[in-house]
Design a protein around this motif. Structure first.
Motif, mmCIF file in Angstrom:
data_model
loop_
_atom_site.group_PDB
_atom_site.id
_atom_site.type_symbol
_atom_site.label_atom_id
_atom_site.label_comp_id
_atom_site.label_asym_id
_atom_site.label_seq_id
_atom_site.Cartn_x
_atom_site.Cartn_y
_atom_site.Cartn_z
ATOM 1 N N SER A 1 0.811 -1.216 0.000
ATOM 2 C CA SER A 1 0.000 0.000 0.000
ATOM 3 C C SER A 1 0.843 1.264 0.000
ATOM 4 C CB SER A 1 -0.945 -0.001 1.208
ATOM 5 O OG SER A 1 -0.209 0.006 2.405
ATOM 6 N N GLY A 2 2.071 1.172 0.517
ATOM 7 C CA GLY A 2 2.902 2.362 0.560
ATOM 8 C C GLY A 2 3.813 2.526 -0.643
ATOM 9 N N ALA A 3 3.801 1.542 -1.561
ATOM 10 C CA ALA A 3 4.710 1.614 -2.705
ATOM 11 C C ALA A 3 4.201 2.588 -3.755
ATOM 12 C CB ALA A 3 4.857 0.218 -3.318
ATOM 13 N N GLN A 4 5.129 3.111 -4.552
ATOM 14 C CA GLN A 4 4.744 3.983 -5.647
ATOM 15 C C GLN A 4 4.180 3.127 -6.780
ATOM 16 O OE1 GLN A 4 4.740 7.371 -5.663
ATOM 17 N NE2 GLN A 4 5.227 7.132 -3.492
ATOM 18 N N ALA A 5 3.046 3.509 -7.284
ATOM 19 C CA ALA A 5 2.417 2.737 -8.355
ATOM 20 C C ALA A 5 1.466 3.645 -9.110
ATOM 21 C CB ALA A 5 1.694 1.526 -7.790
ATOM 22 N N SER A 6 0.992 3.145 -10.238
ATOM 23 C CA SER A 6 -0.015 3.861 -11.016
ATOM 24 C C SER A 6 -1.243 2.978 -11.118
ATOM 25 C CB SER A 6 0.535 4.210 -12.408
ATOM 26 O OG SER A 6 1.574 5.155 -12.301
ATOM 27 N N TYR A 7 -2.068 3.059 -10.094
ATOM 28 C CA TYR A 7 -3.283 2.245 -9.979
ATOM 29 C C TYR A 7 -4.395 2.881 -10.812
ATOM 30 C CZ TYR A 7 -7.441 0.473 -7.390
ATOM 31 O OH TYR A 7 -8.642 -0.061 -7.019
ATOM 32 N N TYR A 8 -5.098 2.036 -11.601
ATOM 33 C CA TYR A 8 -6.175 2.505 -12.464
ATOM 34 C C TYR A 8 -7.535 1.947 -12.063
ATOM 35 C CZ TYR A 8 -3.601 5.079 -16.063
ATOM 36 O OH TYR A 8 -2.866 6.015 -16.752
ATOM 37 N N GLY A 9 -7.609 1.232 -10.943
ATOM 38 C CA GLY A 9 -8.922 0.810 -10.479
ATOM 39 C C GLY A 9 -9.080 -0.687 -10.330
ATOM 40 N N VAL A 10 -10.272 -1.081 -9.837
ATOM 41 C CA VAL A 10 -10.593 -2.483 -9.581
ATOM 42 C C VAL A 10 -12.082 -2.697 -9.784
ATOM 43 C CG1 VAL A 10 -10.994 -2.127 -7.101
ATOM 44 C CG2 VAL A 10 -10.341 -4.392 -7.923
ATOM 45 N N VAL A 11 -12.432 -3.888 -10.243
ATOM 46 C CA VAL A 11 -13.814 -4.344 -10.244
ATOM 47 C C VAL A 11 -13.817 -5.709 -9.568
ATOM 48 C CG1 VAL A 11 -15.832 -4.988 -11.605
ATOM 49 C CG2 VAL A 11 -14.362 -3.128 -12.370
ATOM 50 N N PHE A 12 -14.593 -5.849 -8.502
ATOM 51 C CA PHE A 12 -14.661 -7.116 -7.774
ATOM 52 C C PHE A 12 -16.061 -7.706 -7.897
ATOM 53 C CE2 PHE A 12 -16.006 -9.314 -3.875
ATOM 54 C CZ PHE A 12 -15.116 -10.387 -3.885
ATOM 55 N N SER A 13 -16.140 -9.017 -7.989
ATOM 56 C CA SER A 13 -17.434 -9.694 -7.929
ATOM 57 C C SER A 13 -17.226 -11.092 -7.355
ATOM 58 C CB SER A 13 -18.093 -9.780 -9.316
ATOM 59 O OG SER A 13 -17.299 -10.556 -10.197
ATOM 60 N N TYR A 14 -18.294 -11.667 -6.848
ATOM 61 C CA TYR A 14 -18.209 -13.052 -6.377
ATOM 62 C C TYR A 14 -19.480 -13.783 -6.776
ATOM 63 C CZ TYR A 14 -21.464 -12.144 -2.488
ATOM 64 O OH TYR A 14 -22.580 -11.835 -1.749
ATOM 65 N N SER A 15 -19.377 -15.093 -6.939
ATOM 66 C CA SER A 15 -20.542 -15.906 -7.290
ATOM 67 C C SER A 15 -20.504 -17.214 -6.518
ATOM 68 C CB SER A 15 -20.580 -16.180 -8.801
ATOM 69 O OG SER A 15 -19.402 -16.832 -9.215
ATOM 70 N N ILE A 16 -21.701 -17.723 -6.199
ATOM 71 C CA ILE A 16 -21.865 -18.951 -5.429
ATOM 72 C C ILE A 16 -22.621 -19.967 -6.277
ATOM 73 C CG2 ILE A 16 -22.768 -19.977 -3.305
ATOM 74 C CD1 ILE A 16 -20.617 -17.975 -2.745
ATOM 75 N N GLY A 17 -22.086 -21.181 -6.366
ATOM 76 C CA GLY A 17 -22.749 -22.248 -7.112
ATOM 77 C C GLY A 17 -23.702 -23.040 -6.247
ATOM 78 N N ASP A 18 -24.245 -24.093 -6.801
ATOM 79 C CA ASP A 18 -25.170 -24.959 -6.067
ATOM 80 C C ASP A 18 -24.411 -25.829 -5.069
ATOM 81 O OD1 ASP A 18 -27.374 -23.986 -7.469
ATOM 82 O OD2 ASP A 18 -27.095 -25.440 -9.096
ATOM 83 N N LEU A 19 -25.111 -26.239 -4.011
ATOM 84 C CA LEU A 19 -24.509 -26.998 -2.924
ATOM 85 C C LEU A 19 -23.914 -28.312 -3.432
ATOM 86 C CD1 LEU A 19 -23.991 -27.210 0.127
ATOM 87 C CD2 LEU A 19 -26.230 -28.341 0.336
ATOM 88 N N GLN A 20 -22.668 -28.584 -3.034
ATOM 89 C CA GLN A 20 -21.965 -29.817 -3.344
ATOM 90 C C GLN A 20 -21.618 -30.546 -2.042
ATOM 91 O OE1 GLN A 20 -21.541 -30.662 -6.622
ATOM 92 N NE2 GLN A 20 -22.663 -28.758 -7.085
ATOM 93 N N PRO A 21 -21.161 -31.801 -2.103
ATOM 94 C CA PRO A 21 -20.843 -32.543 -0.865
ATOM 95 C C PRO A 21 -19.860 -31.822 0.053
ATOM 96 C CG PRO A 21 -20.911 -34.046 -2.728
ATOM 97 C CD PRO A 21 -21.057 -32.661 -3.301
ATOM 98 N N ASP A 22 -18.932 -31.035 -0.526
ATOM 99 C CA ASP A 22 -17.945 -30.344 0.316
ATOM 100 C C ASP A 22 -18.296 -28.882 0.560
ATOM 101 O OD1 ASP A 22 -17.590 -29.641 -2.299
ATOM 102 O OD2 ASP A 22 -15.393 -29.666 -2.231
ATOM 103 N N GLY A 23 -19.505 -28.460 0.202
ATOM 104 C CA GLY A 23 -19.945 -27.095 0.462
ATOM 105 C C GLY A 23 -20.364 -26.392 -0.813
#
Length: 292
Positions: free
Chosen positions: A12-34
């Protein structure tokens, strides 16, 4: 997830040229391990090498990353995808700090965003929530003398209502929105002609949320419940990019100095169906007779 957040914090303290972010998440159908969960970060810097240095010290061969698009003189957008199974149903409001924004007119220096990931069981669909889905290029450009309206492409896997707004409070480090751009709740961006003194790049920090059309009950792994009304957002994702006001164009007529799309370019919002692992070809044609 934790390892990715720690990487973000470390640089976070480093010099950089950040142009942005897009975040998303998705959940599938229930499986035996979750429930299968996929978290998708599309992060943009001034170059792909800068992204690699930021995320994995220049060596990303062991990381689940892939380049999305690049304009070598301006930016590179790269996706980082995490996939795993989750059986602990909860909600997490997790802030993260990336790095230094590229130079901008509204004085945003350090980037920051928050993600409200809601994976408690929803009473209406009997599974956890998935966030709204969208994407955007890292740099939008408009001539200072031309009215432009940009409707973001959005969708929601659960059929929820999607609303947009500018980030506020803890959702950003400095939250000053660009004075030249307005955003509506329907996720439409509007730019009106302005004078040359307002030309230059602006950091845009938006938030996208999903709302249901009915009251629902959310239940966590311990059986504790919470009611969400139609006025309560379920999840919250960041949408950040750079908006640059260029010098005035000789004409605002599309097809002259501003590009005009031609057939067989798909219509804005067109839906194209395909099978998994099947290549898709989309032909896009445009012209600007007085410019390149």
């Amino acid at each position: 997830m934790l390892s990715f957040v720690l990487l973000l914090l470390l640089i976070s303290g480093a010099q950089a040229s950040y142009y942005g972010v897009v975040f998303s998440y998705s959940i599938g159908d229930l499986q035996p391990d979750g429930y299968p969960e996929s978290n998708n970060f599309k992060v943009s810097f001034s170059s792909c090498a800068e992204f690699n240095s930021w995320l994995c010290d220049g060596e990303c061969s062991e990381f689940p990353v892939y380049p999305v698009d690049e304009r070598r003189s301006d930016w590179c957008q790269t996706a980082y995808i995490e996939t795993f199974s989750t059986s602990f149903l909860t909600a997490s409001d997790s802030p993260f700090h990336a790095t230094n924004w590229t130079e901008n007119r509204n004085g945003i220096e350090l980037s920051a965003a928050t993600r409200l990931i809601e994976i408690r069981n929803r009473s209406d669909i009997n599974k956890p929530n998935s966030s709204p889905q969208t994407t955007i290029i890292p740099l939008l450009r408009v001539p200072s003398n031309c009215q432009r309206n940009i409707n973001l492409l959005v969708s929601d896997p659960d059929g929820d209502d999607i609303r947009c707004r500018y980030a506020a409070g803890s959702e950003c480090n400095i939250c000053t929105p660009p004075s030249v751009l307005s955003v509506s709740s329907s996720c439409s961006l509007s730019f009106s002609p302005t004078n040359s003194s307002n030309e230059g790049p602006y950091a845009v920090q938006m938030v996208m949320e999903d709302f249901t059309g009915q009251n629902i009950t959310l239940t966590n792994s311990s059986g504790v419940q919470e009611v969400k009304t139609t006025s309560d957002s379920i999840s919250r994702i960041p949408v950040q990019f750079v908006f640059r006001v260029d010098p005035a164009a000789p004409s605002c007529t599309e097809g002259e100095y501003l590009p005009r799309f031609l057939s067989p370019t798909p219509e804005h919002g067109a839906q194209i169906l395909t099978n998994v692992n099947q290549a898709v070809e989309i032909i896009v044609r445009a012209e600007a007779t007085q410019a390149e």
